[in-house]
Design an enzyme around this catalytic site. Structure first.
Site, PDB file in Angstrom:
ATOM      1  N   ASP A  67     -45.387 -23.214 -53.415  1.00 42.31           N
ATOM      2  CA  ASP A  67     -46.110 -23.481 -54.532  1.00 42.31           C
ATOM      3  C   ASP A  67     -47.463 -22.677 -54.675  1.00 42.31           C
ATOM      4  O   ASP A  67     -47.862 -22.065 -53.820  1.00 42.31           O
ATOM      5  CB  ASP A  67     -46.364 -24.873 -54.568  1.00 42.31           C
ATOM      6  CG  ASP A  67     -46.833 -25.578 -53.136  1.00 42.31           C
ATOM      7  OD1 ASP A  67     -47.026 -24.756 -52.408  1.00 42.31           O
ATOM      8  OD2 ASP A  67     -46.366 -26.952 -53.170  1.00 42.31           O
ATOM      9  N   ASN A 136     -47.373 -39.324 -50.333  1.00 42.03           N
ATOM     10  CA  ASN A 136     -46.690 -39.878 -51.558  1.00 42.03           C
ATOM     11  C   ASN A 136     -44.926 -39.512 -51.468  1.00 42.03           C
ATOM     12  O   ASN A 136     -44.444 -39.965 -52.593  1.00 42.03           O
ATOM     13  CB  ASN A 136     -47.313 -39.891 -52.732  1.00 42.03           C
ATOM     14  CG  ASN A 136     -47.420 -38.273 -53.237  1.00 42.03           C
ATOM     15  OD1 ASN A 136     -46.632 -37.306 -52.588  1.00 42.03           O
ATOM     16  ND2 ASN A 136     -47.596 -38.040 -54.562  1.00 42.03           N
ATOM     17  N   HIS A 138     -43.926 -36.424 -51.734  1.00 41.32           N
ATOM     18  CA  HIS A 138     -43.690 -35.319 -52.417  1.00 41.32           C
ATOM     19  C   HIS A 138     -43.153 -34.035 -51.369  1.00 41.32           C
ATOM     20  O   HIS A 138     -43.672 -34.112 -49.940  1.00 41.32           O
ATOM     21  CB  HIS A 138     -44.775 -34.724 -53.088  1.00 41.32           C
ATOM     22  CG  HIS A 138     -46.006 -34.178 -52.634  1.00 41.32           C
ATOM     23  ND1 HIS A 138     -47.354 -34.414 -53.133  1.00 41.32           N
ATOM     24  CD2 HIS A 138     -46.279 -33.367 -51.466  1.00 41.32           C
ATOM     25  CE1 HIS A 138     -48.142 -33.586 -52.555  1.00 41.32           C
ATOM     26  NE2 HIS A 138     -47.507 -33.246 -51.244  1.00 41.32           N
ATOM     27  N   GLU A 143     -43.620 -34.188 -57.270  1.00 35.60           N
ATOM     28  CA  GLU A 143     -44.006 -35.417 -57.201  1.00 35.60           C
ATOM     29  C   GLU A 143     -43.287 -36.474 -57.471  1.00 35.60           C
ATOM     30  O   GLU A 143     -42.225 -36.186 -57.991  1.00 35.60           O
ATOM     31  CB  GLU A 143     -45.361 -35.356 -58.147  1.00 35.60           C
ATOM     32  CG  GLU A 143     -46.590 -34.473 -57.938  1.00 35.60           C
ATOM     33  CD  GLU A 143     -47.605 -34.871 -56.778  1.00 35.60           C
ATOM     34  OE1 GLU A 143     -47.062 -35.476 -55.886  1.00 35.60           O
ATOM     35  OE2 GLU A 143     -48.610 -34.598 -57.020  1.00 35.60           O
TER      36      GLU A 143
HETATM   37  C1  F6R Z   1     -47.991 -27.125 -49.518  1.00 34.77           C
HETATM   38  C2  F6R Z   1     -47.213 -28.227 -50.095  1.00 34.77           C
HETATM   39  C3  F6R Z   1     -47.403 -29.883 -49.803  1.00 34.77           C
HETATM   40  C4  F6R Z   1     -47.881 -30.009 -48.506  1.00 34.77           C
HETATM   41  C5  F6R Z   1     -48.145 -31.484 -48.369  1.00 34.77           C
HETATM   42  C6  F6R Z   1     -48.675 -31.994 -47.188  1.00 34.77           C
HETATM   43  O1  F6R Z   1     -47.626 -26.043 -50.057  1.00 34.77           O
HETATM   44  O2  F6R Z   1     -46.168 -27.800 -50.670  1.00 34.77           O
HETATM   45  O3  F6R Z   1     -46.061 -30.476 -50.179  1.00 34.77           O
HETATM   46  O4  F6R Z   1     -46.973 -29.690 -47.580  1.00 34.77           O
HETATM   47  O5  F6R Z   1     -48.885 -31.995 -49.368  1.00 34.77           O
HETATM   48  O6  F6R Z   1     -49.850 -31.431 -46.969  1.00 34.77           O
HETATM   49  P1  F6R Z   1     -50.634 -31.492 -45.508  1.00 34.77           P
HETATM   50  O7  F6R Z   1     -49.825 -30.758 -44.542  1.00 34.77           O
HETATM   51  O8  F6R Z   1     -52.090 -30.921 -46.028  1.00 34.77           O
HETATM   52  O9  F6R Z   1     -50.802 -32.950 -45.144  1.00 34.77           O
END
Ligand code: F6R
Length: 242
Positions: A67, A136, A138, A143
């Site tokens: 992303d 959450n 995701h 989301e």
């Molecule tokens: C990042 C992504 C998100 C993160 C997720 C966890 O490229 O796609 O899904 O993997 O938000 O984020 P952290 O590792 O910062 O807790």
């Protein structure tokens, strides 16, 4: 599904880096699906260390990131392209022309998304997709929703994600409200999936993802349907399981 329980973040990073290294050693021209955020930073550090020791060669590897924030370009230090350069690509012998991140500067959503779907299709398929887990539930920026979105799409970030990610920005207003992300089908088509999860804040999302119903309101729950998923999580993240 295989679940590895590790003592802490460092242990998790090393174990997960071993899995990625094995993939590169077994198939030097593999396609790695990569993630940003706090979860994979230790893993990337470990890969860099092994590269510097001469144990890993990235010269034939292709990478495709999950992303990117809409509106942020490669020179913006909050963009995911910048993150990847800083935390991995600048330190290894990868050909940057074979590293892909959605084009955050493309304001035409349809074009940005169809270009990225084409990148994924032309890669011949992702050999191993690395994922972090959102508080959450995701994955990528898919989301919680009433449907699983299939392919790359533009997403409005939820208040919980904006709040979780504001630690990287000067203040909450600076967090972009939209992002381009691979869809659930793009992720599920990866041959193997590796999820790294650390910390108690993720415990509920991890339990729901692994043992709750498969539902788009917990996007990671769809991983229960994938034939080759490895979870590497520390004790704190696995607190509500076992
Ligand atoms: C990042 C992504 C998100 C993160 C997720 C966890 O490229 O796609 O899904 O993997 O938000 O984020 P952290 O590792 O910062 O807790």
């Amino acid at each position: 599904m295989t679940i590895y329980k590790t003592n802490d973040y460092q242990d998790m990073s090393r174990k997960a880096a071993n899995i990625i290294s094995a993939q590169i050693i077994m198939k030097p021209n593999c396609v790695l699906g990569l993630a940003t955020g706090s979860s994979p930073i230790g893993l990337y550090k470990q890969l860099i260390e092994w590269y510097q020791k001469g144990d890993l060669d990235f010269s034939k590897v292709t990478t495709i990131n999950l992303d990117e924030y809409k509106g942020l370009g490669p020179d913006d230090d909050q963009s995911y392209r910048y993150f990847m350069n800083e935390n991995l690509f600048n330190h290894i012998n990868i050909d940057k022309a074979r590293t892909y991140v959605p084009n955050g500067l493309e304001m035409n959503e349809e074009k940005a998304c169809s270009d990225y779907n084409q990148v994924i299709a032309q890669s011949g398929g992702i050999d191993i997709q690395l994922l972090g887990l959102g508080n959450n539930g995701h994955i990528g920026f898919n989301e919680p929703d009433s449907v699983f979105k299939c392919e790359t799409h533009c997403v409005n970030l939820t208040p919980s994600t904006i709040e979780a990610n504001r630690r990287f920005f000067e203040n909450e207003d600076a967090v972009p409200r939209q992002a381009y992300t691979m869809g659930i089908k793009n992720i599920m088509q990866a041959k193997k999936i590796l999820v790294v999860v650390s910390g108690e804040a993720k415990a509920k999302a991890l339990k729901d993802a692994l043992y709750g119903p498969v539902t788009p309101s917990v996007p990671a729950s769809v991983l229960q349907l994938h034939p080759d998923v490895t979870i590497v999580a520390d004790k704190a993240a696995l607190k509500l399981i076992n």
